[in-house]
Write an enzyme that holds these catalytic residues in place. Structure first.
Site, PDB file in Angstrom:
ATOM      1  NE  ARG A   1      -1.172   2.556   2.853  1.00 45.62           N
ATOM      2  CZ  ARG A   1      -0.623   3.687   3.305  1.00 45.62           C
ATOM      3  NH1 ARG A   1      -0.535   4.759   2.540  1.00 45.62           N
ATOM      4  NH2 ARG A   1      -0.140   3.749   4.540  1.00 45.62           N
ATOM      5  CG  ASP A   2       3.256   4.237   3.033  1.00 45.12           C
ATOM      6  OD1 ASP A   2       3.170   5.141   2.183  1.00 45.12           O
ATOM      7  OD2 ASP A   2       3.568   4.446   4.217  1.00 45.12           O
TER       8      ASP A   2
ATOM      9  CG  HIS B   1       3.848   4.342   9.146  1.00 47.63           C
ATOM     10  ND1 HIS B   1       3.420   3.286   8.357  1.00 47.63           N
ATOM     11  CD2 HIS B   1       4.071   5.361   8.283  1.00 47.63           C
ATOM     12  CE1 HIS B   1       3.367   3.673   7.098  1.00 47.63           C
ATOM     13  NE2 HIS B   1       3.762   4.944   7.020  1.00 47.63           N
TER      14      HIS B   1
ATOM     15  CG  HIS C   1       7.980   7.171   5.361  1.00 44.02           C
ATOM     16  ND1 HIS C   1       7.756   6.883   4.042  1.00 44.02           N
ATOM     17  CD2 HIS C   1       6.813   6.920   6.009  1.00 44.02           C
ATOM     18  CE1 HIS C   1       6.491   6.477   3.887  1.00 44.02           C
ATOM     19  NE2 HIS C   1       5.900   6.500   5.063  1.00 44.02           N
TER      20      HIS C   1
ATOM     21  CB  CYS D   1       3.252  10.066   1.052  1.00 42.41           C
ATOM     22  SG  CYS D   1       1.560  10.674   1.175  1.00 42.41           S
TER      23      CYS D   1
ATOM     24  CG  ASN E   1       6.972   2.842   4.900  1.00 36.05           C
ATOM     25  OD1 ASN E   1       6.448   2.961   3.798  1.00 36.05           O
ATOM     26  ND2 ASN E   1       6.370   3.190   6.005  1.00 36.05           N
TER      27      ASN E   1
END
Ligand code: COA
Ligand code: ZN
Length: 320
Positions: free
Chosen positions: A13-14, A209, A211, A242, A251
């Site tokens: 996803r990310d 979470h 990055h 993003c 990430n």
């Protein structure tokens, strides 16, 4: 027995949401398969967002239908879907998810760019989704984006993170993912953020979470571990960025995180050799070179061994 740490793979996803080349549904499923073969058991698979906002996620339902062990089975893989609003939540529920993630950013600007909502509107939307999820018995993670800094407004005050985390937990979030969306934070911020929250609630409802834009993610992970947190996100090969946070890179690479955790004596259930193989799958489906520092090191070792094996020994005593 080793203490377990939960690693949630968010690459699908990310990691994929910002890729310039469209990645096919089959490619996404190939990556999911490679990760699961490596022992990854928690994955954020898709987001149910507007397809115009994030075209890479337009096939979220099709991807879900093909995910290995979705909805149970022998392996019991824990899948999560990001939902920006009630419409996204209903799509995720229809697809069969038992775990969803809502999103709240720390500033008005970031919420407006990401979700076309002010912070108050985004918080109200999170509450609406959480109330419905609670009624449906669905687990909710709440992302708190821009926890260290906002891509538009700069440094985030730690009191804002405390206040919003408290409100999200009170409103029914099962966990809060403290998110350094643009990789601008440092270990001290993590300590300052987590200290009071863990004292008040214990560490279980928190997830980091991070990055790795400025190379701080592993140091921040360590600060999280010291604060007691045992839940971390990562993305295979450091895939990501993003679309609504300029300058954000991927990430922290899953292989780097797992290397750190295993070295520190934690159990992740993940096999690092197979994870290393999954980096190549991520590269192939996204047509780019990827890899955290662990991958770079493994590849340099392989090159060295290959060179040694292919270098002819000089013939003794003969000229020419
Ligand atoms: N999935 C699919 N379609 C959606 C949707 C969703 N989750 N939410 C709204 N829509 C549709 C509505 O049905 C409506 O369709 P219509 O024009 O055919 O009637 C249209 O989108 C506009 O609805 P609205 O509620 O006004 O949404 P918006 O245009 O303000 O967009 C979001 C809001 C949140 C849906 C959009 O900004 C978005 O998807 N953002 C995601 C950003 C993201 O993924 N960021 C990275 C992860 S944090
Ligand atoms: Zn992120």
């Amino acid at each position: 027995m080793k203490e377990p740490v939960r690693v949630t793979e968010v690459g699908l996803r990310d990691g994929l949401q910002n890729q310039p080349h469209p990645v096919s549904t089959a490619g996404k499923l190939e990556l999911a398969g490679a990760l699961i073969r490596a022992g990854v058991s928690h994955l954020e698979a898709v987001s149910f967002v507007h397809p115009k906002a994030v075209p890479q996620m337009a096939d979220a339902a099709e991807v879900t239908a093909g995910l290995p062990f979705f909805g149970g089975g022998a392996r019991g893989i824990d899948y999560m879907a990001l939902v920006p609003n009630l419409k996204g939540y209903e799509r995720a529920k229809a697809a069969g998810y038992q775990k969803v993630a809502v999103v709240l950013a720390t500033t008005d600007t970031f919420n407006l760019r990401n979700l076309r909502m002010t912070r108050d509107q985004a918080e109200a939307t999170c509450r609406e989704v959480m109330a419905q999820a609670r009624a449906d018995g669905i687990y909710v993670r709440a992302y708190l984006s821009g926890a260290c800094a906002c891509p538009y407004d700069g440094l985030t005050d730690v009191s804002v993170v405390h206040e919003l985390s408290e409100r999200l937990l009170t409103a029914g979030a099962n966990e809060v993912a403290i998110s350094d969306t643009i990789g601008a934070g440092n270990p001290k911020q993590i300590r300052d953020i987590l200290g009071p929250l863990v004292r008040a609630h214990g560490a279980t409802p928190f997830n980091l979470h991070l990055h790795d834009t400025r190379g701080m993610a592993l140091a921040m992970t360590w600060a999280g571990l010291e604060a007691g947190v045992r839940h971390f996100d990562a993305s295979i090969g450091g895939l990501g960025g993003c679309p609504f946070a300029p300058g954000a890179s991927g990430n922290v690479a899953t292989e780097d995180l797992v290397y750190l955790l295993h070295g520190a004596g934690f159990d992740t259930g993940i096999d690092l050799d197979h994870l290393y193989d999954a980096v190549a799958v991520a590269e192939s489906i996204t047509q780019q070179s990827l890899g955290g520092n662990y991958t770079k090191w493994r590849r340099s070792q392989e090159r060295r061994h290959w060179e040694q094996a292919n270098t002819c020994a000089p013939e003794d005593g003969r000229a020419g």
